[in-house]
Design a protein around this motif. Structure first.
Motif, PDB file in Angstrom:
ATOM      1  N   UNK A  69      14.678  -8.360  10.323  1.00 13.06           N
ATOM      2  CA  UNK A  69      15.523  -9.028   9.335  1.00 13.06           C
ATOM      3  C   UNK A  69      14.682  -9.643   8.219  1.00 13.06           C
ATOM      4  N   UNK A  70      13.467 -10.082   8.563  1.00 15.02           N
ATOM      5  CA  UNK A  70      12.583 -10.711   7.584  1.00 15.02           C
ATOM      6  C   UNK A  70      11.832  -9.693   6.736  1.00 15.02           C
ATOM      7  N   UNK A  71      11.959  -8.402   7.085  1.00 17.86           N
ATOM      8  CA  UNK A  71      11.309  -7.357   6.291  1.00 17.86           C
ATOM      9  C   UNK A  71      10.048  -6.783   6.902  1.00 17.86           C
ATOM     10  N   UNK A  72       9.831  -7.069   8.202  1.00 21.15           N
ATOM     11  CA  UNK A  72       8.671  -6.507   8.896  1.00 21.15           C
ATOM     12  C   UNK A  72       9.075  -5.260   9.665  1.00 21.15           C
ATOM     13  N   UNK A  73       8.151  -4.296   9.739  1.00 16.54           N
ATOM     14  CA  UNK A  73       8.320  -3.118  10.582  1.00 16.54           C
ATOM     15  C   UNK A  73       7.002  -2.882  11.306  1.00 16.54           C
ATOM     16  N   UNK A  74       7.077  -2.262  12.492  1.00 16.17           N
ATOM     17  CA  UNK A  74       5.853  -2.073  13.279  1.00 16.17           C
ATOM     18  C   UNK A  74       5.861  -0.745  14.003  1.00 16.17           C
ATOM     19  N   UNK A  75       4.791   0.048  13.802  1.00 18.69           N
ATOM     20  CA  UNK A  75       4.557   1.250  14.589  1.00 18.69           C
ATOM     21  C   UNK A  75       3.593   0.861  15.700  1.00 18.69           C
ATOM     22  N   UNK A  76       4.035   0.879  16.967  1.00 23.70           N
ATOM     23  CA  UNK A  76       3.225   0.326  18.053  1.00 23.70           C
ATOM     24  C   UNK A  76       2.056   1.211  18.457  1.00 23.70           C
ATOM     25  N   UNK A  77       1.156   0.626  19.237  1.00 22.81           N
ATOM     26  CA  UNK A  77      -0.055   1.338  19.683  1.00 22.81           C
ATOM     27  C   UNK A  77       0.292   2.563  20.527  1.00 22.81           C
ATOM     28  N   UNK A  78       1.258   2.438  21.428  1.00 27.78           N
ATOM     29  CA  UNK A  78       1.651   3.533  22.319  1.00 27.78           C
ATOM     30  C   UNK A  78       3.039   4.005  21.908  1.00 27.78           C
ATOM     31  N   UNK A  79       3.094   5.044  21.078  1.00 25.99           N
ATOM     32  CA  UNK A  79       4.391   5.495  20.553  1.00 25.99           C
ATOM     33  C   UNK A  79       5.302   6.023  21.648  1.00 25.99           C
ATOM     34  N   UNK A 132       0.454  -3.564   3.956  1.00 28.04           N
ATOM     35  CA  UNK A 132       0.171  -2.816   5.181  1.00 28.04           C
ATOM     36  C   UNK A 132      -0.954  -3.492   5.966  1.00 28.04           C
ATOM     37  N   UNK A 133      -0.667  -3.787   7.220  1.00 27.74           N
ATOM     38  CA  UNK A 133      -1.653  -4.338   8.153  1.00 27.74           C
ATOM     39  C   UNK A 133      -1.938  -3.234   9.164  1.00 27.74           C
ATOM     40  N   UNK A 134      -3.146  -2.666   9.098  1.00 24.28           N
ATOM     41  CA  UNK A 134      -3.513  -1.526   9.933  1.00 24.28           C
ATOM     42  C   UNK A 134      -4.534  -1.930  10.992  1.00 24.28           C
ATOM     43  N   UNK A 135      -4.142  -1.764  12.251  1.00 22.35           N
ATOM     44  CA  UNK A 135      -5.045  -2.013  13.377  1.00 22.35           C
ATOM     45  C   UNK A 135      -5.577  -0.667  13.838  1.00 22.35           C
ATOM     46  N   UNK A 136      -6.902  -0.542  13.943  1.00 24.54           N
ATOM     47  CA  UNK A 136      -7.462   0.747  14.330  1.00 24.54           C
ATOM     48  C   UNK A 136      -8.790   0.577  15.054  1.00 24.54           C
ATOM     49  N   UNK A 137      -9.008   1.462  16.045  1.00 27.95           N
ATOM     50  CA  UNK A 137     -10.291   1.525  16.743  1.00 27.95           C
ATOM     51  C   UNK A 137     -11.186   2.597  16.137  1.00 27.95           C
ATOM     52  N   UNK A 138     -10.667   3.331  15.158  1.00 25.15           N
ATOM     53  CA  UNK A 138     -11.408   4.406  14.501  1.00 25.15           C
ATOM     54  C   UNK A 138     -12.135   3.810  13.300  1.00 25.15           C
ATOM     55  N   UNK A 139     -13.449   3.638  13.426  1.00 27.94           N
ATOM     56  CA  UNK A 139     -14.216   3.000  12.359  1.00 27.94           C
ATOM     57  C   UNK A 139     -14.165   3.784  11.055  1.00 27.94           C
ATOM     58  N   UNK A 185      10.547  -1.485   4.232  1.00 23.89           N
ATOM     59  CA  UNK A 185       9.948  -2.751   4.701  1.00 23.89           C
ATOM     60  C   UNK A 185       9.105  -3.439   3.639  1.00 23.89           C
ATOM     61  N   UNK A 186       9.012  -4.764   3.738  1.00 27.79           N
ATOM     62  CA  UNK A 186       8.096  -5.533   2.898  1.00 27.79           C
ATOM     63  C   UNK A 186       6.694  -5.500   3.483  1.00 27.79           C
ATOM     64  N   UNK A 187       6.637  -5.530   4.836  1.00 34.38           N
ATOM     65  CA  UNK A 187       5.357  -5.515   5.544  1.00 34.38           C
ATOM     66  C   UNK A 187       5.428  -4.435   6.616  1.00 34.38           C
ATOM     67  N   UNK A 188       4.395  -3.584   6.675  1.00 37.07           N
ATOM     68  CA  UNK A 188       4.337  -2.527   7.673  1.00 37.07           C
ATOM     69  C   UNK A 188       3.097  -2.740   8.545  1.00 37.07           C
ATOM     70  N   UNK A 189       3.329  -2.980   9.837  1.00 35.74           N
ATOM     71  CA  UNK A 189       2.231  -3.149  10.787  1.00 35.74           C
ATOM     72  C   UNK A 189       2.012  -1.815  11.488  1.00 35.74           C
ATOM     73  N   UNK A 190       0.809  -1.267  11.351  1.00 36.23           N
ATOM     74  CA  UNK A 190       0.477   0.019  11.955  1.00 36.23           C
ATOM     75  C   UNK A 190      -0.611  -0.196  13.002  1.00 36.23           C
ATOM     76  N   UNK A 191      -0.252  -0.041  14.266  1.00 35.97           N
ATOM     77  CA  UNK A 191      -1.198  -0.235  15.358  1.00 35.97           C
ATOM     78  C   UNK A 191      -1.670   1.140  15.839  1.00 35.97           C
ATOM     79  N   UNK A 192      -2.926   1.465  15.566  1.00 39.80           N
ATOM     80  CA  UNK A 192      -3.509   2.782  15.871  1.00 39.80           C
ATOM     81  C   UNK A 192      -2.619   3.903  15.296  1.00 39.80           C
TER      82      UNK A 192
END
Length: 354
Positions: free
Chosen positions: A186-196, A307-314, A273-280
């Motif tokens: 509702x606040x405009x956040x979306x998230x693609x989780x680590x384990x789809x 975009x806030x991107x979390x990644x283990x891939x350097x 979305x206003x903010x997109x959280x991408x986990x891996x």
């Protein structure tokens, strides 16, 4: 990472003549990966045959005596030991050279006030030291750290999956209460989780079902979903993201990893979305789909999405981030701008080196 090691140990305990390893290092630290390499070398020396499946091309080059490349379910070619290189594998995987693989390189993120801002945030199961950072509109902020550093847990707390115990979260300068994922959406956040497969999709349902699930309020009237709107929206998203599927009625669990990830992204893009959280965002995704995801991320940032991107891939962190935040044992160890970015700089912070 520990679960992955148990799976590998179980396979080794069978004393098999042939062992198939499918993305064996996807959740391992570099130390654990190096130990796996030693095990592979020992097995090879004792006459065990290994089929090593991976999207991490550096690992393929390190381990393989021969490489077979698949594209669209067909054999695209083979490489002998002396022919194996990153560029050669990529050409076979996508059928062309990939120039500008990371479209973010050289782009300057726009200035301005933060779209997402964390002020002294703490959460259940998190570190004692609160975390503060921000992401501006049009900016891709990468978050790096070793497995277990707390990156996913932090993202889950901001998305309302874990309970916040202190601090404030602001969207466009306004404090928001995030007690549930529905509050975050509702606040405009979306998230693609680590384990789809576990948290991002309903695998036994269709592509259309999954694309529609977070958007039923926009596809319905008086509580009744418009099948016409749902079908049109699904077709539009599949075309926009180049999802390879026989139809939108295909069971999503039967798609490739890359196309499943596109469906995860697509269901949120429908909400603008206003903010997109991408986990891996590209874990278990082939090179071609990975390139398409990077282009999509760059386009969304250009349109003003934070975009806030979390990644283990350097390589991904270095290639796609405008700034990089590094976590070490749950604490924010440091921040690097584009000019400061290097593998060494990130790893020093990730390992707590002074």
């Amino acid at each position: 990472g520990q679960k992955q090691l148990v799976e590998i140990a179980r396979a080794l305990s069978l004393n098999a003549r042939v062992i198939i390893m499918d993305e064996p290092t996807s959740s391992l630290t570099q130390t654990e990966t190096d130990r796996l390499y030693e095990v592979i070398d020992d097995l090879r020396a004792s006459g065990v045959s290994i089929i090593y499946i991976s999207h991490r091309l550096a690992e393929v080059k390190r381990c393989a005596d021969r490489v077979t490349v698949l594209r669209d379910g067909r054999n695209a070619g083979e490489l002998s030991k002396g022919e194996i290189s990153h560029d050669a594998i990529v050409r076979m995987m996508v059928g062309r050279d990939l120039k500008g693989f990371y479209p973010r390189t050289g782009r300057v993120a726009r200035d301005g006030s933060p779209t997402l801002e964390l002020k002294s945030v703490s959460f259940v199961g998190g570190p004692a030291q609160p975390i503060s950072f921000s992401v501006r509109a049009g900016e891709i902020v990468g978050m790096a750290g070793l497995v277990g550093a707390g990156r996913t847990e932090l993202a889950e707390a901001i998305f309302g999956i874990r309970a916040l115990t202190g601090g404030e979260v602001l969207i466009d300068g306004k404090v928001v209460d995030l007690n549930h994922p529905s509050d975050a959406v509702e606040a405009g956040l979306s998230m693609a989780p680590e384990d789809r497969r576990l948290n991002g999709l309903v695998l036994e349902k269709s592509v259309q079902f999954n694309l529609s699930l977070p958007n039923l309020d926009r596809l319905s009237k008086n509580g009744i979903v418009s099948k016409r709107k749902e079908l049109a929206s699904s077709h539009d998203l599949c075309e926009r993201l180049h999802v390879k599927t026989p139809s939108v009625h295909q069971v999503v669990g039967l798609l490739s990893g890359g196309n499943q990830q596109k469906v995860v992204l697509g269901k949120w893009l429908a909400r603008t979305p206003r903010v997109l959280i991408l986990d891996e965002p590209t874990r278990g995704v082939d090179v071609g789909a990975r390139s398409e995801i990077y282009v999509l991320m760059d386009k969304l940032a250009a349109e003003g999405v934070a975009i806030w991107m979390i990644s283990s891939d350097l390589e991904e962190i270095l290639g796609m981030s405008d700034r990089v935040l590094v976590l070490h044992e749950g604490k924010l160890a440091g921040e690097l701008n584009r000019e400061q970015l290097s593998e060494e700089a990130v790893m020093r912070l990730a390992t707590g080196a002074l």
